[in-house]
Design a protein around this motif. Sequence first.
Motif, short mmCIF file in Angstrom:
data_model
loop_
_atom_site.label_atom_id
_atom_site.label_comp_id
_atom_site.label_asym_id
_atom_site.label_seq_id
_atom_site.Cartn_x
_atom_site.Cartn_y
_atom_site.Cartn_z
N VAL A 140 -10.16 -10.62 11.28
CA VAL A 140 -9.74 -9.42 12.03
C VAL A 140 -8.90 -8.52 11.14
O VAL A 140 -9.13 -7.30 11.06
N GLU A 141 -7.92 -9.09 10.45
CA GLU A 141 -7.05 -8.25 9.64
C GLU A 141 -7.78 -7.69 8.43
O GLU A 141 -7.51 -6.56 7.99
N TYR A 142 -8.71 -8.45 7.87
CA TYR A 142 -9.52 -7.94 6.77
C TYR A 142 -10.27 -6.68 7.21
O TYR A 142 -10.31 -5.68 6.49
N ALA A 143 -10.83 -6.71 8.43
CA ALA A 143 -11.53 -5.53 8.96
C ALA A 143 -10.56 -4.38 9.21
O ALA A 143 -10.88 -3.22 8.92
N LEU A 144 -9.38 -4.68 9.73
CA LEU A 144 -8.39 -3.64 9.99
C LEU A 144 -7.94 -2.94 8.71
O LEU A 144 -7.70 -1.73 8.69
N MET A 145 -7.79 -3.71 7.64
CA MET A 145 -7.29 -3.16 6.39
C MET A 145 -8.35 -2.43 5.58
O MET A 145 -8.02 -1.69 4.66
N ASN A 146 -9.62 -2.64 5.92
CA ASN A 146 -10.71 -2.07 5.13
C ASN A 146 -11.55 -1.11 5.96
O ASN A 146 -12.75 -1.30 6.14
N ASN A 147 -10.90 -0.06 6.44
CA ASN A 147 -11.64 0.95 7.20
C ASN A 147 -11.01 2.32 6.97
O ASN A 147 -9.85 2.42 6.56
N PRO A 148 -11.74 3.39 7.22
CA PRO A 148 -11.24 4.74 6.93
C PRO A 148 -10.00 5.13 7.72
O PRO A 148 -9.17 5.91 7.23
N VAL A 149 -9.84 4.61 8.94
CA VAL A 149 -8.66 4.96 9.74
C VAL A 149 -7.39 4.44 9.08
O VAL A 149 -6.40 5.16 8.95
N ARG A 150 -7.44 3.18 8.64
CA ARG A 150 -6.28 2.60 7.95
C ARG A 150 -5.96 3.40 6.69
O ARG A 150 -4.79 3.69 6.40
N ALA A 151 -6.96 3.77 5.93
CA ALA A 151 -6.74 4.54 4.71
C ALA A 151 -6.12 5.90 5.01
O ALA A 151 -5.23 6.37 4.30
N ALA A 152 -6.57 6.55 6.09
CA ALA A 152 -6.03 7.86 6.45
C ALA A 152 -4.57 7.75 6.87
O ALA A 152 -3.74 8.59 6.51
N ILE A 153 -4.22 6.71 7.64
CA ILE A 153 -2.83 6.51 8.05
C ILE A 153 -1.95 6.27 6.83
O ILE A 153 -0.85 6.82 6.71
N GLN A 154 -2.45 5.47 5.91
CA GLN A 154 -1.69 5.17 4.70
C GLN A 154 -1.44 6.43 3.88
O GLN A 154 -0.34 6.65 3.39
N ARG A 155 -2.45 7.28 3.76
CA ARG A 155 -2.32 8.49 2.95
C ARG A 155 -1.48 9.57 3.64
O ARG A 155 -0.59 10.16 3.03
N HIS A 156 -1.76 9.84 4.91
CA HIS A 156 -1.19 11.02 5.57
C HIS A 156 0.12 10.75 6.31
O HIS A 156 0.81 11.70 6.69
N PHE A 157 0.45 9.48 6.53
CA PHE A 157 1.70 9.18 7.22
C PHE A 157 2.61 8.28 6.39
O PHE A 157 3.73 8.67 6.04
N GLU A 158 2.14 7.09 6.04
CA GLU A 158 3.00 6.12 5.38
C GLU A 158 3.45 6.59 4.00
O GLU A 158 4.65 6.55 3.68
N ALA A 159 2.51 7.02 3.17
CA ALA A 159 2.87 7.45 1.82
C ALA A 159 3.77 8.69 1.86
O ALA A 159 4.73 8.79 1.08
N ARG A 160 3.48 9.62 2.75
CA ARG A 160 4.30 10.83 2.83
C ARG A 160 5.72 10.50 3.26
O ARG A 160 6.69 11.11 2.79
N ARG A 161 5.85 9.54 4.19
CA ARG A 161 7.19 9.15 4.61
C ARG A 161 7.96 8.53 3.45
O ARG A 161 9.12 8.87 3.20
N LEU A 162 7.34 7.63 2.71
CA LEU A 162 8.00 7.03 1.56
C LEU A 162 8.33 8.07 0.49
O LEU A 162 9.38 7.99 -0.16
N LEU A 163 7.46 9.05 0.32
CA LEU A 163 7.72 10.10 -0.65
C LEU A 163 8.95 10.91 -0.25
O LEU A 163 9.78 11.26 -1.10
#
Length: 200
Positions: free
Chosen positions: A6-29
């Motif tokens: 389940v987690e492998y599928a959650l981590m390997n999809n376009p939605v997860r990548a978009a959240i990481q790029r547009h929310f998580e990384a920007r917050r850390l930046l």
Amino acid sequence: MLLNRVEYALMNNPVRAAIQRHFEARRLLRMGGPMRGGRALEVGCGRGVGTELILEVFGADSVDAFDLDPRMVALARTRLAAHGSRVRFWVGDASAISVPDATYDAVFDFGIIHHVPEWRRVLAEIHRVLKPGGQFYAEEVLRRFIVHPITRRLLEHPQSDRFDSGGFVRELRASGLEPFATKVLWGSFAWFTARKAAAA
């Protein structure tokens, strides 16, 4: 520990990548600022989305990255092959990072440390491999989410000795790092930035 199906599928999809790029990384930046060059390490690189962000968003000159799962390392190598010598991947363990002391200007953790039973050892290793004055950027999942009954049914996480945001900050300090910004969402997810003391 390795991800379950389940987690492998959650981590390997376009939605997860978009959240990481547009929310998580920007917050850390916003919390820690850009690197403006230098050498970075990503612990638990998955399929390489974080490594790509460290280059493109944070501005690292080069990134070393590893994951416990050989499948993920293979995906990351393929994904970032065009970056050539700017990226280097290997199969490795976050609690025993196979590089010399004071190697990196920054270390990044996009939600990996909560998977490690002996997570304090990971923080000690991150302190060890950072250069004096180097920064640690972390996005993490907290105890409240991990021990929730629904989460426990779907995902496989260590259940004992899990951290909340305050506990993570305390252990950052215990490892020798100095936290300077923390953000918490819903008591379940958090972002941290910390710095290793500059040489005297």
